[in-house]
Enzyme design. Structure first.
Site, PDB file in Angstrom:
ATOM      1  N   ARG A 163       0.823  -1.234   0.000  1.00  0.00           N
ATOM      2  CA  ARG A 163       0.000   0.000   0.000  1.00  0.00           C
ATOM      3  C   ARG A 163       0.851   1.276   0.000  1.00  0.00           C
ATOM      4  NH1 ARG A 163      -3.097  -3.017   3.812  1.00  0.00           N
ATOM      5  NH2 ARG A 163      -4.888  -3.920   2.756  1.00  0.00           N
ATOM      6  N   LYS A 222       2.895  11.596 -11.248  1.00  0.00           N
ATOM      7  CA  LYS A 222       2.103  10.689 -12.102  1.00  0.00           C
ATOM      8  C   LYS A 222       2.890   9.404 -12.300  1.00  0.00           C
ATOM      9  CE  LYS A 222      -0.540  13.873 -15.008  1.00  0.00           C
ATOM     10  NZ  LYS A 222      -0.697  14.397 -16.387  1.00  0.00           N
ATOM     11  N   GLU A 264      10.387  19.511 -24.344  1.00  0.00           N
ATOM     12  CA  GLU A 264       9.612  19.792 -23.115  1.00  0.00           C
ATOM     13  C   GLU A 264      10.131  21.063 -22.441  1.00  0.00           C
ATOM     14  OE1 GLU A 264       6.882  18.209 -22.437  1.00  0.00           O
ATOM     15  OE2 GLU A 264       7.065  16.256 -23.409  1.00  0.00           O
ATOM     16  N   LYS A 280       7.387  23.553 -13.765  1.00  0.00           N
ATOM     17  CA  LYS A 280       6.505  22.393 -13.564  1.00  0.00           C
ATOM     18  C   LYS A 280       5.901  22.432 -12.158  1.00  0.00           C
ATOM     19  CE  LYS A 280       5.138  17.871 -14.340  1.00  0.00           C
ATOM     20  NZ  LYS A 280       5.192  16.652 -15.097  1.00  0.00           N
ATOM     21  N   GLU A 325      -4.698  17.471 -12.013  1.00  0.00           N
ATOM     22  CA  GLU A 325      -5.010  17.901 -13.387  1.00  0.00           C
ATOM     23  C   GLU A 325      -6.490  18.151 -13.620  1.00  0.00           C
ATOM     24  OE1 GLU A 325      -2.595  16.029 -16.488  1.00  0.00           O
ATOM     25  OE2 GLU A 325      -4.184  16.466 -17.926  1.00  0.00           O
ATOM     26  N   ARG A 380      -2.966  22.274 -14.691  1.00  0.00           N
ATOM     27  CA  ARG A 380      -1.957  21.257 -15.050  1.00  0.00           C
ATOM     28  C   ARG A 380      -2.142  20.794 -16.497  1.00  0.00           C
ATOM     29  NH1 ARG A 380       0.520  16.259 -11.393  1.00  0.00           N
ATOM     30  NH2 ARG A 380       1.954  15.549 -13.004  1.00  0.00           N
ATOM     31  N   ASN A 411      -0.016  20.010 -21.294  1.00  0.00           N
ATOM     32  CA  ASN A 411      -0.251  19.165 -22.475  1.00  0.00           C
ATOM     33  C   ASN A 411      -0.166  19.970 -23.766  1.00  0.00           C
ATOM     34  OD1 ASN A 411      -0.640  16.956 -20.834  1.00  0.00           O
ATOM     35  ND2 ASN A 411      -2.833  17.357 -20.609  1.00  0.00           N
ATOM     36  N   HIS A 429       0.390  18.411 -27.175  1.00  0.00           N
ATOM     37  CA  HIS A 429       0.223  16.966 -27.001  1.00  0.00           C
ATOM     38  C   HIS A 429      -0.956  16.395 -27.782  1.00  0.00           C
ATOM     39  CE1 HIS A 429       3.323  17.513 -24.043  1.00  0.00           C
ATOM     40  NE2 HIS A 429       3.260  16.277 -23.606  1.00  0.00           N
ATOM     41  N   HIS A 469       0.407  13.409 -29.604  1.00  0.00           N
ATOM     42  CA  HIS A 469      -0.021  12.038 -29.276  1.00  0.00           C
ATOM     43  C   HIS A 469      -0.610  11.347 -30.503  1.00  0.00           C
ATOM     44  CE1 HIS A 469      -0.440  12.689 -24.652  1.00  0.00           C
ATOM     45  NE2 HIS A 469       0.752  12.272 -24.990  1.00  0.00           N
ATOM     46  N   HIS A 479       8.903  10.837 -28.258  1.00  0.00           N
ATOM     47  CA  HIS A 479       7.809  11.649 -27.712  1.00  0.00           C
ATOM     48  C   HIS A 479       8.066  13.154 -27.941  1.00  0.00           C
ATOM     49  CE1 HIS A 479       4.638  12.844 -24.955  1.00  0.00           C
ATOM     50  NE2 HIS A 479       5.508  13.560 -24.259  1.00  0.00           N
TER      51      HIS A 479
HETATM   52  P1  NAD Z   1      13.193   6.263 -21.597  1.00  0.00           P
HETATM   53  O1  NAD Z   1      12.979   6.124 -20.164  1.00  0.00           O
HETATM   54  O2  NAD Z   1      12.797   5.140 -22.485  1.00  0.00           O
HETATM   55  O3  NAD Z   1      14.734   6.605 -21.870  1.00  0.00           O
HETATM   56  C1  NAD Z   1      15.163   6.813 -23.187  1.00  0.00           C
HETATM   57  C2  NAD Z   1      16.397   5.950 -23.521  1.00  0.00           C
HETATM   58  O4  NAD Z   1      17.534   6.528 -22.901  1.00  0.00           O
HETATM   59  C3  NAD Z   1      16.312   4.522 -23.012  1.00  0.00           C
HETATM   60  O5  NAD Z   1      16.893   3.669 -23.958  1.00  0.00           O
HETATM   61  C4  NAD Z   1      17.168   4.558 -21.749  1.00  0.00           C
HETATM   62  O6  NAD Z   1      17.718   3.313 -21.411  1.00  0.00           O
HETATM   63  C5  NAD Z   1      18.235   5.546 -22.144  1.00  0.00           C
HETATM   64  N1  NAD Z   1      18.879   6.260 -21.056  1.00  0.00           N
HETATM   65  C6  NAD Z   1      18.279   6.817 -19.978  1.00  0.00           C
HETATM   66  N2  NAD Z   1      19.150   7.543 -19.291  1.00  0.00           N
HETATM   67  C7  NAD Z   1      20.336   7.427 -19.904  1.00  0.00           C
HETATM   68  C8  NAD Z   1      21.614   7.967 -19.669  1.00  0.00           C
HETATM   69  N3  NAD Z   1      21.837   8.837 -18.676  1.00  0.00           N
HETATM   70  N4  NAD Z   1      22.621   7.621 -20.484  1.00  0.00           N
HETATM   71  C9  NAD Z   1      22.395   6.781 -21.537  1.00  0.00           C
HETATM   72  N5  NAD Z   1      21.198   6.277 -21.842  1.00  0.00           N
HETATM   73  C10 NAD Z   1      20.178   6.600 -21.030  1.00  0.00           C
HETATM   74  O7  NAD Z   1      12.435   7.561 -22.184  1.00  0.00           O
HETATM   75  P2  NAD Z   1      12.067   8.982 -21.549  1.00  0.00           P
HETATM   76  O8  NAD Z   1      11.930   9.884 -22.709  1.00  0.00           O
HETATM   77  O9  NAD Z   1      12.961   9.345 -20.442  1.00  0.00           O
HETATM   78  O10 NAD Z   1      10.632   8.726 -20.908  1.00  0.00           O
HETATM   79  C11 NAD Z   1       9.508   8.415 -21.696  1.00  0.00           C
HETATM   80  C12 NAD Z   1       8.413   7.920 -20.765  1.00  0.00           C
HETATM   81  O11 NAD Z   1       8.083   8.950 -19.852  1.00  0.00           O
HETATM   82  C13 NAD Z   1       7.137   7.536 -21.467  1.00  0.00           C
HETATM   83  O12 NAD Z   1       6.733   6.271 -21.005  1.00  0.00           O
HETATM   84  C14 NAD Z   1       6.126   8.599 -21.047  1.00  0.00           C
HETATM   85  O13 NAD Z   1       4.824   8.113 -20.989  1.00  0.00           O
HETATM   86  C15 NAD Z   1       6.674   8.971 -19.687  1.00  0.00           C
HETATM   87  N6  NAD Z   1       6.278  10.323 -19.231  1.00  0.00           N
HETATM   88  C16 NAD Z   1       5.757  10.435 -17.977  1.00  0.00           C
HETATM   89  C17 NAD Z   1       5.400  11.682 -17.490  1.00  0.00           C
HETATM   90  C18 NAD Z   1       4.881  11.799 -16.096  1.00  0.00           C
HETATM   91  O14 NAD Z   1       4.455  12.903 -15.720  1.00  0.00           O
HETATM   92  N7  NAD Z   1       4.911  10.769 -15.295  1.00  0.00           N
HETATM   93  C19 NAD Z   1       5.602  12.832 -18.271  1.00  0.00           C
HETATM   94  C20 NAD Z   1       6.157  12.680 -19.528  1.00  0.00           C
HETATM   95  C21 NAD Z   1       6.496  11.413 -20.019  1.00  0.00           C
HETATM   96  N1  GLY Z   2       3.571  15.603 -18.271  1.00  0.00           N
HETATM   97  C1  GLY Z   2       2.373  16.219 -17.863  1.00  0.00           C
HETATM   98  C2  GLY Z   2       2.107  16.210 -16.396  1.00  0.00           C
HETATM   99  O1  GLY Z   2       2.920  15.820 -15.609  1.00  0.00           O
HETATM  100  O2  GLY Z   2       1.043  16.610 -15.995  1.00  0.00           O
END
Ligand code: NAD
Ligand code: GLY
Length: 358
Positions: free
Chosen positions: A117, A139, A181, A223, A233, A237, A241, A244, A248, A261
Site C-alpha cells: 500500500r 504521475k 519539453e 513544472k 489535473e 496542469r 499538455n 500533445h 499524441h 515523444h
Molecule cells: P526512456 O525512459 O525510455 O529513456 C530513453 C532511452 O535513454 C532509453 O533507452 C534509456 O535506457 C536511455 N537512457 C536513460 N538515461 C540514460 C543515460 N543517462 N545515459 C544513456 N542512456 C540513457 O524515455 P524517456 O523519454 O525518459 O521517458 C519516456 C516515458 O516517460 C514515457 O513512457 C512517457 O509516458 C513517460 N512520461 C511520464 C510523465 C509523467 O508525468 N509521469 C511525463 C512525460 C512522459
Molecule cells: N507531463 C504532464 C504532467 O505531468 O502533468
C-alpha cells in the site's frame, strides 16, 4: 547544488538539482529506511549502477535491472517487480530508487505506490525528459494494449535528486527530444526561457554544464508552479499538455515507432501555435520565434509524410472520446499564457493540418 520544494496538499517534496551532486552523503540524507532497492534498466544499469551502489553502502541494498524500452512499461513487468520484492521478503521499511528515464520512473513509481500500500520512493532521473518533466508531479503509469498510461496512480516521491551529469551519456536524439519539453515551458509560462534558448542554442546542444543546470532548474520550477496549483489535473496542469493533442495522435499513427515523444510534441507545439495565430491570439513574430527556436535545436516541425491527415484525425477523435467527445487543444492566448479550446471541429482541424503540411 540547488534545493527546491514541490508543495501539494499532503506533501512537500524536496528536489535537489546540480551537476555531480549524487554522493553517499546526499543519498543518506534522503533515505529513511534500512532497506533499499534500486530499480533500473540494463542500459542505465551498465553505466551507473556500480556508482549508485557504492553510494548506498550504509544500507541493506539490492538492485534489480529490467529490459530497456517503452514496451516493458506494462503490467507483466510491474508484477515481476512485485514478485521480486515479495520473494526477498521486503516489508514497509523500504525505499525504492527509480534510476532511469521516464519509463523506469513511471513503472517504478507505480510499484512503489502499490507495494504494501505504498513504500518510500526516490527518483534519480537520468534523461532530460525525466529530469524536467516525468519525475516531477507524481504521475505513475503502465501501458495497456489499448493505449499508453491507462493504468497508474498519483503518488508523490519522497525526494527527487537530479544530477545533470547523467545527461552526458544520453544519446543525442534522446537529449534533443527532451529539449522539446523545455521549450514547452518557454511557450506556456516562461517566454524569457524561450528567448534565452533561441540565443543559446549552440551551447545547449553542446550540453554546456551551466546551460544544463539553467534549463533543468528553470523547467522544474515551472513544472512545480503548475502541479502545486493543480495536482490532479483538473485545471491548469492541463496546460502542460501543450502540443500533445496532435503530438499524441502522430505518435499513435506511427505505432510509437520511429518517432520520440519530444519530437512528436515539437511538431504538435508548432501546430498549436499556428492555430493560436489563426484564432487571432498569438502574434506572428512570436510564432516565428517559436519556429526558429525549435529548428535551431534540431527539433522536427514537419508532420511525417508517411502518415495521412485522416489517420491523425482518427487518433485525435479516439483521444477525444475520453474528453466529452470534443477536440481539446491547449492554445496560446499570448506567448506565456494558455487557453483551452474545445470547440474545434474535425473538418476545421483537417483543413488546418493540410494547411500546416503545405
Ligand atoms: P526512456 O525512459 O525510455 O529513456 C530513453 C532511452 O535513454 C532509453 O533507452 C534509456 O535506457 C536511455 N537512457 C536513460 N538515461 C540514460 C543515460 N543517462 N545515459 C544513456 N542512456 C540513457 O524515455 P524517456 O523519454 O525518459 O521517458 C519516456 C516515458 O516517460 C514515457 O513512457 C512517457 O509516458 C513517460 N512520461 C511520464 C510523465 C509523467 O508525468 N509521469 C511525463 C512525460 C512522459
Ligand atoms: N507531463 C504532464 C504532467 O505531468 O502533468
Amino acid at each position: 547544488m540547488k534545493k527546491i520544494f514541490l508543495s501539494t496538499r499532503n506533501n512537500k517534496v524536496p528536489i535537489v538539482i546540480g551537476n555531480g551532486v549524487i554522493s553517499s552523503k546526499l543519498l543518506s540524507t534522503y533515505i529513511k529506511s534500512k532497506n533499499v532497492v534500486v530499480v533500473t534498466n540494463e542500459t542505465v544499469g551498465r553505466i551507473y549502477l556500480k556508482e549508485i551502489k557504492n553510494c548506498l553502502k550504509n544500507f541493506n541494498t539490492k538492485t534489480l535491472e529490467i529490459k530497456d524500452g517503452e514496451k516493458h512499461k506494462n503490467l507483466s513487468i510491474f508484477t515481476k517487480i512485485h514478485d521480486y520484492l515479495i520473494n526477498n521478503r521486503f516489508d514497509r521499511d523500504l525505499t525504492i530508487i527509480a534510476l532511469g528515464g521516464g519509463v523506469i520512473g513511471d513503472l517504478v513509481g507505480f510499484v512503489a505506490s502499490t507495494f504494501m500500500r505504498g513504500v518510500k520512493l526516490i527518483h534519480l532521473p537520468t534523461t532530460l525528459l525525466a529530469q524536467v518533466d516525468s519525475s516531477i508531479g507524481g504521475k505513475t503509469a503502465v501501458n495497456h494494449p489499448s493505449g499508453k498510461n491507462l493504468i497508474g496512480t498519483f503518488y508523490q516521491p519522497d525526494s527527487v535528486i537530479i544530477d545533470t551529469k547523467f545527461l552526458l551519456t544520453l544519446p543525442e536524439q534522446e537529449y534533443v527530444s527532451g529539449l522539446a519539453e523545455v521549450v514547452k515551458y518557454g511557450l506556456i509560462s516562461k517566454p524569457s526561457l524561450l528567448k534565452w534558448m533561441n540565443k543559446n542554442s549552440e551551447k545547449i546542444l553542446s550540453k554546456d554544464k551551466d546551460c544544463l543546470t539553467y534549463i533543468v532548474l528553470t523547467s522544474v520550477k515551472e513544472k512545480i508552479r503548475f502541479v502545486s496549483q493543480d495536482e490532479r489535473e483538473s485545471n491548469v496542469r492541463a496546460f502542460l499538455n501543450y502540443g500533445h493533442t496532435l503530438g499524441h495522435a502522430i505518435e499513435a499513427a506511427m505505432n510509437y515507432r520511429n518517432i520520440l515523444h519530444g519530437e512528436a510534441i515539437s511538431i504538435g507545439m508548432l501546430f498549436a501555435s499556428m492555430l493560436s495565430v489563426e484564432k487571432n491570439m498569438l502574434n506572428i513574430n512570436d510564432f516565428n520565434l517559436i519556429e526558429d527556436t525549435l529548428e535551431k535545436l534540431n527539433l522536427p516541425t514537419d508532420i511525417p509524410k508517411r502518415i495521412k491527415t485522416r489517420d491523425i484525425i482518427k487518433h485525435i477523435k479516439f483521444d477525444k472520446k475520453k474528453q466529452d467527445n470534443r477536440n481539446r487543444f491547449v492554445l496560446l492566448g499570448t506567448l506565456g499564457n494558455c487557453v483551452i479550446n474545445d470547440k474545434l471541429k474535425d473538418d476545421f482541424l483537417g483543413k488546418m493540418i493540410e494547411h500546416y503540411r503545405s
